[in-house]
Enzyme design. Sequence first.
Site, PDB file in Angstrom:
ATOM      1  CG  ASP A  48      -3.037   8.150  -2.006  1.00 24.02           C
ATOM      2  OD1 ASP A  48      -3.084   8.685  -0.887  1.00 24.02           O
ATOM      3  OD2 ASP A  48      -2.666   6.976  -2.186  1.00 24.02           O
TER       4      ASP A  48
ATOM      5  NE  ARG B 183      -0.705   1.731   3.683  1.00 27.01           N
ATOM      6  CZ  ARG B 183       0.372   2.504   3.857  1.00 27.01           C
ATOM      7  NH1 ARG B 183       1.572   1.989   4.057  1.00 27.01           N
ATOM      8  NH2 ARG B 183       0.262   3.805   3.817  1.00 27.01           N
TER       9      ARG B 183
ATOM     10  CE  LYS C 215      -5.724   5.948   3.677  1.00 24.09           C
ATOM     11  NZ  LYS C 215      -6.660   5.071   2.923  1.00 24.09           N
TER      12      LYS C 215
HETATM   13  O1  MRU Z   1      -4.865   3.322   1.789  1.00 23.40           O
HETATM   14  P1  MRU Z   1      -3.375   3.500   1.879  1.00 23.40           P
HETATM   15  O2  MRU Z   1      -2.801   2.964   3.148  1.00 23.40           O
HETATM   16  O3  MRU Z   1      -2.671   3.009   0.649  1.00 23.40           O
HETATM   17  O4  MRU Z   1      -3.236   5.067   1.905  1.00 23.40           O
HETATM   18  C1  MRU Z   1      -1.981   5.634   1.928  1.00 23.40           C
HETATM   19  C2  MRU Z   1      -2.052   7.107   1.975  1.00 23.40           C
HETATM   20  O5  MRU Z   1      -3.066   7.749   1.905  1.00 23.40           O
HETATM   21  C3  MRU Z   1      -0.756   7.768   1.965  1.00 23.40           C
HETATM   22  O6  MRU Z   1      -0.768   8.937   2.730  1.00 23.40           O
HETATM   23  C4  MRU Z   1      -0.527   8.062   0.498  1.00 23.40           C
HETATM   24  O7  MRU Z   1      -0.413   6.900  -0.264  1.00 23.40           O
HETATM   25  C5  MRU Z   1       0.509   8.990   0.241  1.00 23.40           C
HETATM   26  S1  MRU Z   1       2.065   8.472   0.682  1.00 23.40           S
HETATM   27  C6  MRU Z   1       2.432   7.418  -0.413  1.00 23.40           C
END
Ligand code: MRU
Length: 355
Positions: A245, A54, A256
């Site tokens: 993202d 992830r 997130k």
């Molecule tokens: O759902 P996830 O755990 O993949 O979410 C991750 C996040 O939102 C991170 O903050 C995001 O990917 C940015 S850092 C790579």
Amino acid sequence: MNSFKDSRLAVVRLSDDEHEVIILDQTRLPGHEEYLRISDEERAWTAIKRLEIRGAPAIGVFAGYAMYVLAQRYADKPYPEFLAEFRRQAEYLNSSRPTAVNLSWALRRQTRLVEAHEGCTGSEIVKLLGEEAHKIDAENEEMTRKIAEYGVSLIKDGDGILTHCNAGYLACLGYGTATAPIYYGAEQGMTLHVYSDETRPLLQGARLTSFELQKAGIDVTLICDNMASIVMKQGRINAVFVGCDRIAANGDFANKIGTSGVAILAKYYGIPFYTLGPSSTIDFDTPTGADIHIEQRDPDEVRSMWYREPMALPDVKCYNPSFDVTDHSLLSGIVTERGIVTAPFEENLRKLFQK
Ligand code: MRU
């Protein structure tokens, strides 16, 4: 004291024979350091969907390696069939998670490489896919180092930094993104105090960010999401660093769930708020945050997933958007591998990345 580099676990890599991608199972942290071996398309799709791998950049690097491993299976096919199968698998993997752009970015990069080699044998193309996957990985690592160098200029010794979710090396490899200035600053001798939001419902801040920072010897304090306001009010926070993202062309960005609330709080308390991410996260084809597709996840993540007993009635209605969009007006800057972009974001992002 532990050094960051010694404390890092291998997040994604190839097996020695290069027939499998090996990933650290992030759903088992912090209690268990377990690795999964991935060699078929359903398992690769599920690994992304279940968040075993992830974080936007890590998903991109995984996708690059996964396409290399999968293509080995049909390397003997003539080019048109090879290309058709490659495109089908890339499309399939791309359907696993919609919000982070790095997944489609890496899949497109590998697909373009196949499209550019009509006339080559499957084995020749597979070899190139392997080289490209390593390149994506190495470039990403280098980008996190540059983000660290730019980002460290925003902090000083003794600062308190708040972060949300996990945008550390577990999510982004290398130095991470939101954590990059923190690890780099510590390497330069700075003492920094990090506050990590636990990040309901999946607890990436608790399970992953506080895990990786503490293992690296960084002073980290875990707080519940609803405590961000009080630590800001008490003057403990000098800057907020979060990952991203997908960054839209106008600087709005998805991260997130809960990130936009932290940004609003930071604005209220006059605390600089930065997102940090590599250029593979910028999507000029998405004009604004309103155009970003927000993943909806299983309501059981809210009701029962982390509890011995469900914390809500099994049939209670839940709303579980995995990401939210932070408006660019709340941003002090976007830290990238090419520098720190400030307002006007649309103009300055284009200047830096679309020469
Ligand atoms: O759902 P996830 O755990 O993949 O979410 C991750 C996040 O939102 C991170 O903050 C995001 O990917 C940015 S850092 C790579």
